[in-house]
Design a protein around this motif. Sequence first.
Motif, PDB file in Angstrom:
ATOM      1  N   LYS A 165      51.125  83.380  28.431  1.00 51.90           N
ATOM      2  CA  LYS A 165      50.358  84.259  27.563  1.00 51.90           C
ATOM      3  C   LYS A 165      49.953  85.521  28.289  1.00 51.90           C
ATOM      4  CE  LYS A 165      46.722  84.192  24.115  1.00 51.90           C
ATOM      5  NZ  LYS A 165      45.623  83.459  23.503  1.00 51.90           N
ATOM      6  N   TYR A 166      50.119  86.628  27.592  1.00 52.71           N
ATOM      7  CA  TYR A 166      49.781  87.934  28.156  1.00 52.71           C
ATOM      8  C   TYR A 166      48.268  88.095  28.229  1.00 52.71           C
ATOM      9  CZ  TYR A 166      49.453  92.995  28.400  1.00 52.71           C
ATOM     10  OH  TYR A 166      49.159  94.276  28.762  1.00 52.71           O
ATOM     11  N   SER A 167      47.768  88.685  29.295  1.00 51.83           N
ATOM     12  CA  SER A 167      46.334  88.883  29.446  1.00 51.83           C
ATOM     13  C   SER A 167      46.039  90.303  29.892  1.00 51.83           C
ATOM     14  CB  SER A 167      45.772  87.907  30.489  1.00 51.83           C
ATOM     15  OG  SER A 167      44.403  88.126  30.672  1.00 51.83           O
ATOM     16  N   TRP A 168      44.983  90.875  29.343  1.00 51.61           N
ATOM     17  CA  TRP A 168      44.563  92.201  29.747  1.00 51.61           C
ATOM     18  C   TRP A 168      43.589  92.106  30.919  1.00 51.61           C
ATOM     19  CZ3 TRP A 168      43.239  93.946  24.091  1.00 51.61           C
ATOM     20  CH2 TRP A 168      44.428  94.236  23.421  1.00 51.61           C
ATOM     21  N   HIS A 169      43.316  93.255  31.499  1.00 54.46           N
ATOM     22  CA  HIS A 169      42.302  93.383  32.549  1.00 54.46           C
ATOM     23  C   HIS A 169      42.738  92.818  33.894  1.00 54.46           C
ATOM     24  CE1 HIS A 169      39.278  94.938  29.834  1.00 54.46           C
ATOM     25  NE2 HIS A 169      39.409  93.887  29.047  1.00 54.46           N
ATOM     26  N   ILE A 170      43.967  92.346  34.038  1.00 53.54           N
ATOM     27  CA  ILE A 170      44.404  91.869  35.349  1.00 53.54           C
ATOM     28  C   ILE A 170      45.623  92.668  35.795  1.00 53.54           C
ATOM     29  CG2 ILE A 170      43.508  89.561  34.895  1.00 53.54           C
ATOM     30  CD1 ILE A 170      46.350  88.576  34.599  1.00 53.54           C
ATOM     31  N   THR A 171      45.828  92.752  37.083  1.00 56.80           N
ATOM     32  CA  THR A 171      46.924  93.556  37.630  1.00 56.80           C
ATOM     33  C   THR A 171      48.211  92.736  37.685  1.00 56.80           C
ATOM     34  OG1 THR A 171      46.500  92.902  39.907  1.00 56.80           O
ATOM     35  CG2 THR A 171      45.256  94.803  39.057  1.00 56.80           C
ATOM     36  N   ALA A 172      49.325  93.420  37.945  1.00 58.15           N
ATOM     37  CA  ALA A 172      50.609  92.734  38.051  1.00 58.15           C
ATOM     38  C   ALA A 172      50.598  91.725  39.199  1.00 58.15           C
ATOM     39  CB  ALA A 172      51.722  93.754  38.252  1.00 58.15           C
ATOM     40  N   ALA A 173      49.795  91.986  40.223  1.00 59.90           N
ATOM     41  CA  ALA A 173      49.735  91.072  41.370  1.00 59.90           C
ATOM     42  C   ALA A 173      49.280  89.685  40.958  1.00 59.90           C
ATOM     43  CB  ALA A 173      48.798  91.643  42.434  1.00 59.90           C
ATOM     44  N   GLU A 174      48.429  89.611  39.926  1.00 61.14           N
ATOM     45  CA  GLU A 174      47.886  88.321  39.500  1.00 61.14           C
ATOM     46  C   GLU A 174      48.839  87.529  38.615  1.00 61.14           C
ATOM     47  OE1 GLU A 174      43.393  88.635  38.661  1.00 61.14           O
ATOM     48  OE2 GLU A 174      44.084  90.715  38.608  1.00 61.14           O
ATOM     49  N   TYR A 175      49.957  88.142  38.220  1.00 59.18           N
ATOM     50  CA  TYR A 175      50.957  87.424  37.440  1.00 59.18           C
ATOM     51  C   TYR A 175      51.958  86.686  38.323  1.00 59.18           C
ATOM     52  CZ  TYR A 175      49.571  89.517  32.993  1.00 59.18           C
ATOM     53  OH  TYR A 175      48.883  89.873  31.866  1.00 59.18           O
ATOM     54  N   HIS A 176      51.994  87.014  39.614  1.00 60.76           N
ATOM     55  CA  HIS A 176      52.916  86.366  40.550  1.00 60.76           C
ATOM     56  C   HIS A 176      54.336  86.372  39.986  1.00 60.76           C
ATOM     57  CE1 HIS A 176      49.268  85.148  42.542  1.00 60.76           C
ATOM     58  NE2 HIS A 176      48.867  84.519  41.451  1.00 60.76           N
ATOM     59  N   LEU A 177      54.847  87.548  39.717  1.00 61.67           N
ATOM     60  CA  LEU A 177      56.146  87.697  39.072  1.00 61.67           C
ATOM     61  C   LEU A 177      57.279  87.184  39.965  1.00 61.67           C
ATOM     62  CD1 LEU A 177      55.634  91.268  37.572  1.00 61.67           C
ATOM     63  CD2 LEU A 177      55.475  89.085  36.367  1.00 61.67           C
ATOM     64  N   ASP A 178      57.931  86.138  39.497  1.00 62.78           N
ATOM     65  CA  ASP A 178      59.063  85.564  40.210  1.00 62.78           C
ATOM     66  C   ASP A 178      60.309  85.650  39.331  1.00 62.78           C
ATOM     67  OD1 ASP A 178      57.614  84.778  42.543  1.00 62.78           O
ATOM     68  OD2 ASP A 178      56.775  83.099  41.401  1.00 62.78           O
ATOM     69  N   PHE A 179      61.448  85.205  39.867  1.00 66.96           N
ATOM     70  CA  PHE A 179      62.708  85.280  39.139  1.00 66.96           C
ATOM     71  C   PHE A 179      63.355  83.909  39.040  1.00 66.96           C
ATOM     72  CE2 PHE A 179      62.036  89.385  41.262  1.00 66.96           C
ATOM     73  CZ  PHE A 179      61.997  90.210  40.149  1.00 66.96           C
ATOM     74  N   ILE A 180      63.782  83.570  37.823  1.00 67.83           N
ATOM     75  CA  ILE A 180      64.482  82.309  37.583  1.00 67.83           C
ATOM     76  C   ILE A 180      65.966  82.486  37.890  1.00 67.83           C
ATOM     77  CG2 ILE A 180      65.074  80.572  35.830  1.00 67.83           C
ATOM     78  CD1 ILE A 180      62.487  81.424  34.354  1.00 67.83           C
ATOM     79  N   ILE A 181      66.530  83.583  37.415  1.00 65.06           N
ATOM     80  CA  ILE A 181      67.907  83.962  37.757  1.00 65.06           C
ATOM     81  C   ILE A 181      67.833  85.227  38.595  1.00 65.06           C
ATOM     82  CG2 ILE A 181      70.156  84.690  36.888  1.00 65.06           C
ATOM     83  CD1 ILE A 181      69.664  83.073  34.377  1.00 65.06           C
ATOM     84  N   ASN A 182      68.366  85.148  39.805  1.00 62.85           N
ATOM     85  CA  ASN A 182      68.225  86.246  40.766  1.00 62.85           C
ATOM     86  C   ASN A 182      69.599  86.542  41.375  1.00 62.85           C
ATOM     87  OD1 ASN A 182      67.317  88.116  42.574  1.00 62.85           O
ATOM     88  ND2 ASN A 182      65.960  86.739  43.690  1.00 62.85           N
ATOM     89  N   PRO A 183      70.343  87.476  40.764  1.00 64.40           N
ATOM     90  CA  PRO A 183      71.717  87.721  41.216  1.00 64.40           C
ATOM     91  C   PRO A 183      71.785  88.351  42.605  1.00 64.40           C
ATOM     92  CG  PRO A 183      71.061  89.404  39.652  1.00 64.40           C
ATOM     93  CD  PRO A 183      69.949  88.395  39.682  1.00 64.40           C
TER      94      PRO A 183
END
Length: 339
Positions: A44-62
Amino acid sequence: MKTVLQSTRIWALLTSFILFAAYTLLWNISSEKVAAPHSDPKKKYSWHITAAEYHLDFIINPTGKCADSDLFLVVMVTSRHAHFEARATIRETWGNATSIMGYKLTTLFVIGRTDDSNLQRKLVEESQTYGDLVQMDSYESYENLTLKTISALKWTSINCKQAKFVMKTDDDMFVNYPRLVRILAEYSQTAGQENLMLGCVVSWAFPERTPGKKWYMDPSIFPHWLYPSYCIGAGYVISSDVAHKLYMTSLKVPVVQIEDVYLGMCAEKAGIKPQNHPEFSCWKDTSYRYCKFKELVTAHGMKPRDLTKAWADLKTQDGRNCSPKDKLFEKVSSLFNAK
C-alpha cells in the motif's frame, strides 16, 4: 423565556463543541494512518515517507543490458505487468535499435509486483527470452508510479553508471530514437554531458485542492501554492549524473503520488533546472502524420497498431523532405479522416 433562550444557547454551544472535538479526533486518527509507514510498504502506498523507507528492491534484475563501456543512452519504459502486447510492439519498432549514428543505446521495461502466480510465471519467461524486464518489489497502482520511476533511477544508478544519458518514458509512447540521439549528440558537443533534464516543461502549475479529483494534492503534503517546474512524466531525458542525484534526493524528500511533480520537487532540491524542448510532446497526440512525427521526439497515447504504422512509415520514407505544403495537406487530410 430568557432562561429557555440561555439554556438553548448553552446546549447549542455544547453540541458544537462535541462535534468539533469528534471531528478533530477523527481527522487526527486518519492523519496518523496516512502519515505512518505501513508494515508492508510494498502493498500500500503511503504519504509523508521518503523513498528510503520503502526499501525498494528488485524481483527481476537483468544483467548485461548496460555492459557496453561506451553506452550512450539507457531508456527505461514504465509498463504494467499485463501489457505484453505494448512491450512486444515497442521491441519490434522504436525500441529495437541498439545503435544509432554510432551511439549505443539500450531499452528496458520497468514493471511492478504481482501476486498472480500465473502472471508472474509469464513475466519470468518474458524476462528469460528478452532480458529487458526490471521488476520492482512494489505493487502496480497509479500512486506507485512514483515508486516505479524512483526504482528506474535506482537501477540505472547502480547498473548503468557509464551511460551518458537516461530516458524515462511510458509503454504507450512513440519515441523517435534517431531524432533524440541527434539532439543528445549535439548537446554533448556543445554543453557537455552533465546537469541535463530535458523534456516538455510545465511551469506555473497550481496544486489541485478539490478532494476526490485525480490529481488532488493534500495541503498537508504539499502546502505551497505553486509547483516547481517539472518535465511531463511521459517522456524526458536526464544525464546520468542527474539520474543519480534525483535518486539520492528521493531518499530525503517525502514521496507524493504525482510522479512528474515529485521529480520536479527532487530536481529543485538538487539544484537541477528542467529545460524545455519543443519536440517533446506535452499532451496526448494520437493523430499520426508522417511530417508531424518526423519532427517529434515523443508522442503520447499510442496504441500498438499506431506504433507499428508510424515506425514502418518513418523507415520506408526516411529522408523524405516535408515542405510547408506537405504539412498543410496532411493536417487537412487528417481532419477529414478523423473518426
